[in-house]
Motif scaffolding. Sequence first.
Motif, PDB file in Angstrom:
ATOM      1  N   ALA A 459       0.814  -1.216   0.000  1.00  0.00           N
ATOM      2  CA  ALA A 459       0.000   0.000   0.000  1.00  0.00           C
ATOM      3  C   ALA A 459       0.846   1.263   0.000  1.00  0.00           C
ATOM      4  CB  ALA A 459      -0.946  -0.002   1.198  1.00  0.00           C
ATOM      5  N   ASP A 460       1.910   1.286   0.785  1.00  0.00           N
ATOM      6  CA  ASP A 460       2.751   2.472   0.864  1.00  0.00           C
ATOM      7  C   ASP A 460       3.561   2.623  -0.431  1.00  0.00           C
ATOM      8  OD1 ASP A 460       5.699   3.580   1.672  1.00  0.00           O
ATOM      9  OD2 ASP A 460       4.124   4.583   2.809  1.00  0.00           O
ATOM     10  N   ALA A 461       3.371   3.721  -1.127  1.00  0.00           N
ATOM     11  CA  ALA A 461       3.978   3.897  -2.452  1.00  0.00           C
ATOM     12  C   ALA A 461       5.499   3.926  -2.374  1.00  0.00           C
ATOM     13  CB  ALA A 461       3.452   5.170  -3.101  1.00  0.00           C
ATOM     14  N   HIS A 462       6.052   4.596  -1.363  1.00  0.00           N
ATOM     15  CA  HIS A 462       7.509   4.674  -1.227  1.00  0.00           C
ATOM     16  C   HIS A 462       8.095   3.289  -0.992  1.00  0.00           C
ATOM     17  CE1 HIS A 462      11.440   5.742   0.572  1.00  0.00           C
ATOM     18  NE2 HIS A 462      11.361   6.790  -0.229  1.00  0.00           N
ATOM     19  N   ALA A 463       7.448   2.520  -0.112  1.00  0.00           N
ATOM     20  CA  ALA A 463       7.907   1.153   0.147  1.00  0.00           C
ATOM     21  C   ALA A 463       7.787   0.291  -1.106  1.00  0.00           C
ATOM     22  CB  ALA A 463       7.099   0.542   1.293  1.00  0.00           C
ATOM     23  N   ALA A 464       6.751   0.515  -1.889  1.00  0.00           N
ATOM     24  CA  ALA A 464       6.580  -0.235  -3.134  1.00  0.00           C
ATOM     25  C   ALA A 464       7.717   0.055  -4.109  1.00  0.00           C
ATOM     26  CB  ALA A 464       5.233   0.102  -3.765  1.00  0.00           C
ATOM     27  N   ALA A 465       8.128   1.327  -4.178  1.00  0.00           N
ATOM     28  CA  ALA A 465       9.229   1.700  -5.061  1.00  0.00           C
ATOM     29  C   ALA A 465      10.530   1.046  -4.616  1.00  0.00           C
ATOM     30  CB  ALA A 465       9.381   3.218  -5.088  1.00  0.00           C
ATOM     31  N   LEU A 466      10.780   1.031  -3.318  1.00  0.00           N
ATOM     32  CA  LEU A 466      11.993   0.398  -2.804  1.00  0.00           C
ATOM     33  C   LEU A 466      11.986  -1.104  -3.078  1.00  0.00           C
ATOM     34  CD1 LEU A 466      12.414   2.226   0.631  1.00  0.00           C
ATOM     35  CD2 LEU A 466      13.537   2.732  -1.555  1.00  0.00           C
ATOM     36  N   ALA A 467      10.807  -1.717  -2.984  1.00  0.00           N
ATOM     37  CA  ALA A 467      10.703  -3.153  -3.257  1.00  0.00           C
ATOM     38  C   ALA A 467      10.999  -3.450  -4.728  1.00  0.00           C
ATOM     39  CB  ALA A 467       9.309  -3.649  -2.881  1.00  0.00           C
ATOM     40  N   ALA A 468      10.521  -2.586  -5.626  1.00  0.00           N
ATOM     41  CA  ALA A 468      10.796  -2.781  -7.049  1.00  0.00           C
ATOM     42  C   ALA A 468      12.285  -2.686  -7.326  1.00  0.00           C
ATOM     43  CB  ALA A 468      10.037  -1.741  -7.873  1.00  0.00           C
ATOM     44  N   ALA A 469      12.937  -1.703  -6.710  1.00  0.00           N
ATOM     45  CA  ALA A 469      14.385  -1.557  -6.886  1.00  0.00           C
ATOM     46  C   ALA A 469      15.128  -2.762  -6.328  1.00  0.00           C
ATOM     47  CB  ALA A 469      14.854  -0.273  -6.211  1.00  0.00           C
ATOM     48  N   ALA A 470      14.686  -3.264  -5.192  1.00  0.00           N
ATOM     49  CA  ALA A 470      15.355  -4.407  -4.566  1.00  0.00           C
ATOM     50  C   ALA A 470      15.232  -5.667  -5.410  1.00  0.00           C
ATOM     51  CB  ALA A 470      14.766  -4.642  -3.177  1.00  0.00           C
ATOM     52  N   ASP A 471      14.135  -5.790  -6.138  1.00  0.00           N
ATOM     53  CA  ASP A 471      13.912  -6.976  -6.973  1.00  0.00           C
ATOM     54  C   ASP A 471      14.756  -6.976  -8.242  1.00  0.00           C
ATOM     55  OD1 ASP A 471      12.057  -7.967  -5.234  1.00  0.00           O
ATOM     56  OD2 ASP A 471      10.301  -7.358  -6.399  1.00  0.00           O
ATOM     57  N   ALA A 472      15.198  -5.795  -8.659  1.00  0.00           N
ATOM     58  CA  ALA A 472      15.767  -5.648 -10.001  1.00  0.00           C
ATOM     59  C   ALA A 472      17.196  -6.167 -10.088  1.00  0.00           C
ATOM     60  CB  ALA A 472      15.726  -4.183 -10.415  1.00  0.00           C
ATOM     61  N   ARG A 473      17.529  -6.601 -11.303  1.00  0.00           N
ATOM     62  CA  ARG A 473      18.906  -7.004 -11.600  1.00  0.00           C
ATOM     63  C   ARG A 473      19.276  -6.448 -12.977  1.00  0.00           C
ATOM     64  NH1 ARG A 473      16.587 -12.994 -11.621  1.00  0.00           N
ATOM     65  NH2 ARG A 473      16.039 -13.252 -13.831  1.00  0.00           N
ATOM     66  N   PRO A 474      20.560  -6.419 -13.304  1.00  0.00           N
ATOM     67  CA  PRO A 474      20.966  -5.828 -14.589  1.00  0.00           C
ATOM     68  C   PRO A 474      20.209  -6.423 -15.774  1.00  0.00           C
ATOM     69  CG  PRO A 474      22.881  -6.199 -13.214  1.00  0.00           C
ATOM     70  CD  PRO A 474      21.728  -6.827 -12.486  1.00  0.00           C
ATOM     71  N   GLY A 475      19.793  -5.539 -16.674  1.00  0.00           N
ATOM     72  CA  GLY A 475      19.013  -5.929 -17.836  1.00  0.00           C
ATOM     73  C   GLY A 475      17.524  -5.738 -17.666  1.00  0.00           C
ATOM     74  N   ASP A 476      17.086  -5.599 -16.412  1.00  0.00           N
ATOM     75  CA  ASP A 476      15.656  -5.486 -16.154  1.00  0.00           C
ATOM     76  C   ASP A 476      15.107  -4.105 -16.535  1.00  0.00           C
ATOM     77  OD1 ASP A 476      15.625  -8.041 -15.189  1.00  0.00           O
ATOM     78  OD2 ASP A 476      15.397  -7.490 -13.071  1.00  0.00           O
ATOM     79  N   LEU A 477      13.799  -4.087 -16.761  1.00  0.00           N
ATOM     80  CA  LEU A 477      13.037  -2.870 -17.004  1.00  0.00           C
ATOM     81  C   LEU A 477      12.050  -2.717 -15.855  1.00  0.00           C
ATOM     82  CD1 LEU A 477      13.621  -1.524 -19.786  1.00  0.00           C
ATOM     83  CD2 LEU A 477      11.292  -2.119 -20.431  1.00  0.00           C
ATOM     84  N   ILE A 478      12.077  -1.582 -15.170  1.00  0.00           N
ATOM     85  CA  ILE A 478      11.068  -1.280 -14.155  1.00  0.00           C
ATOM     86  C   ILE A 478      10.124  -0.244 -14.727  1.00  0.00           C
ATOM     87  CG2 ILE A 478      10.602  -0.403 -11.839  1.00  0.00           C
ATOM     88  CD1 ILE A 478      13.326  -1.334 -10.961  1.00  0.00           C
ATOM     89  N   LEU A 479       8.829  -0.540 -14.696  1.00  0.00           N
ATOM     90  CA  LEU A 479       7.811   0.371 -15.193  1.00  0.00           C
ATOM     91  C   LEU A 479       7.022   0.949 -14.032  1.00  0.00           C
ATOM     92  CD1 LEU A 479       6.317  -1.888 -18.011  1.00  0.00           C
ATOM     93  CD2 LEU A 479       8.055  -0.143 -18.290  1.00  0.00           C
ATOM     94  N   THR A 480       6.934   2.273 -13.943  1.00  0.00           N
ATOM     95  CA  THR A 480       5.989   2.909 -13.030  1.00  0.00           C
ATOM     96  C   THR A 480       4.766   3.272 -13.865  1.00  0.00           C
ATOM     97  OG1 THR A 480       7.055   5.076 -13.352  1.00  0.00           O
ATOM     98  CG2 THR A 480       7.765   3.763 -11.468  1.00  0.00           C
ATOM     99  N   ILE A 481       3.609   2.761 -13.466  1.00  0.00           N
ATOM    100  CA  ILE A 481       2.427   2.785 -14.333  1.00  0.00           C
ATOM    101  C   ILE A 481       1.245   3.393 -13.585  1.00  0.00           C
ATOM    102  CG2 ILE A 481       0.910   1.373 -15.768  1.00  0.00           C
ATOM    103  CD1 ILE A 481       3.019  -0.879 -15.566  1.00  0.00           C
ATOM    104  N   GLY A 482       0.551   4.328 -14.236  1.00  0.00           N
ATOM    105  CA  GLY A 482      -0.675   4.864 -13.663  1.00  0.00           C
ATOM    106  C   GLY A 482      -0.867   6.330 -13.988  1.00  0.00           C
ATOM    107  N   ALA A 483      -2.089   6.814 -13.747  1.00  0.00           N
ATOM    108  CA  ALA A 483      -2.450   8.196 -14.068  1.00  0.00           C
ATOM    109  C   ALA A 483      -2.330   9.130 -12.867  1.00  0.00           C
ATOM    110  CB  ALA A 483      -3.886   8.243 -14.609  1.00  0.00           C
TER     111      ALA A 483
END
Length: 507
Positions: A459-483
């Motif tokens: 639910a917490d947007a900042h925590a969600a962003a940190l989780a996405a970064a933590a999951d990533a590895r070289p070559g990956d694409l992270i998409l932030t999506i929404g209006a």
Amino acid sequence: MTPDRTSIPPADDLAGRAFHLIGIGGAGMSVVAEILAERGAVVTGSDAGGGDAFDRLREMGLTVHLGHDAANVPADATVVVSTAIKDTNPELRAARRRGQPVMHRSEALALAARGRDFVAVAGAHGKTTTSGMLAHALTAVGQDPSFAIGGVVRSLNTGARVGAGPAFVAEADESDRSFLNYEPALEIVTNIEPDHLDNYGTAAAFAQAFVDFTARLRPGGRLIVCADDAGALRLAHAAAARGTAVTTYGTCSPQLREDGGLVGDAHVQVEILDRRATGTSARLTRWRQTDEGGSRPVRPENCELLGPVALELSLPGDHVALDAAGAWAAGLELGVEPEAMAQALGSFAGTGRRFEARGEVGGVRVIDDYAHHPTEIVALLAAAREVADARGGRVIALFQPHLFSRTRNFADRFGAALAGADQTIVTAIYPARERQEDFPDVTGQCITDQIPAHARYIADAHAAALAAAADARPGDLILTIGAGDVTRLGAVILEALAERGATDTPR
């Protein structure tokens, strides 16, 4: 196209007229403010939250106020509002108390656009890219159009401009029926997928609004419709039956009636030849009926055939090529040569928040996109997959749902769409004009419950962003999506990636 034409009014025809825009920092309202100011009007405004558009208007020299107060409203101004402005707004209440004129944002835009060949681009999705493409291409070929786009056209560094040419390109908003305030010379309809049901109530009412929209065409005008979308194709059939000039476009061959003729009198076919992470190769062909009745079978002797014309786009995704076909069809109606129009579309670099690169750290690329409807997300993830596969990486989606009602209505479709990512994180719903207490059981988890094990609700947007970064590895694409305000999370992700270090192993 032979619409009724009037002489273009002088650039100073609004000089001395005062307009006060409530919510001037919003994407749509800021565009109207720029255009009115460029046409010589005295423009003021206010906004509750400020932001980049608000700051840009201040830098232009407009008097803009942070926060709403009755004292902000000049007594001689016409007040401009959007549907998001409540009757309780102190500035709106003050204007009404004094008897000042109040108009909707779309009415102000129509006023600023009067005398031009107005091109209105509508649809549940794709309208920003299509209208941005058309504005870019017409500028590139020297037509100097006016335009009002709900996002910054990157090549033009703005979403609004008053040009000297006859064309005025506008993104037409169907969400609140405000597109019914226009009288276009050309209309482009990208699709009619049910949306904004909080306003329309039913899918049938939503579709009917587009029928009403086509009835707003000027005499001699033309409707350009995507035939790949079932709802839009039904609209094309109905309009052609009423005698409206119709051009369809799509990946399909010419759409046939039972009698063997075209739907309307023309069709543009886009054929995808090559898909790359850096763009798309396609070819365009136009059939146009030449017999007066338009009822004979589609054969070379009964049609004018244009093409094939090469189209080399610098953006990935079949949906981008489809939008380009619609823009190409409109460009031909506005007098641009087919090859020149295709070449101009090839240099289109996108609009703000449409597959917009935010940066890359440690081999992880961050992309921001405005997609907030399931079909948009399907198209976005397909384009992202092309890029990620070329890099040997995965697609990580960080999605912020927009509106509780849309989340409730389309939770299963959002789940099916986001299942196309390798990892999905859904954060709290951006409420916009709605309140959580009216939808007590609706959260982002309604979406993750529809997705297999690779999805999480944070639910917490900042925590969600940190989780996405933590999951990533070289070559990956992270998409932030929404209006909503998910766009700000790109910077959070990039900072977290930098702190982690380019060679660290992700958790």
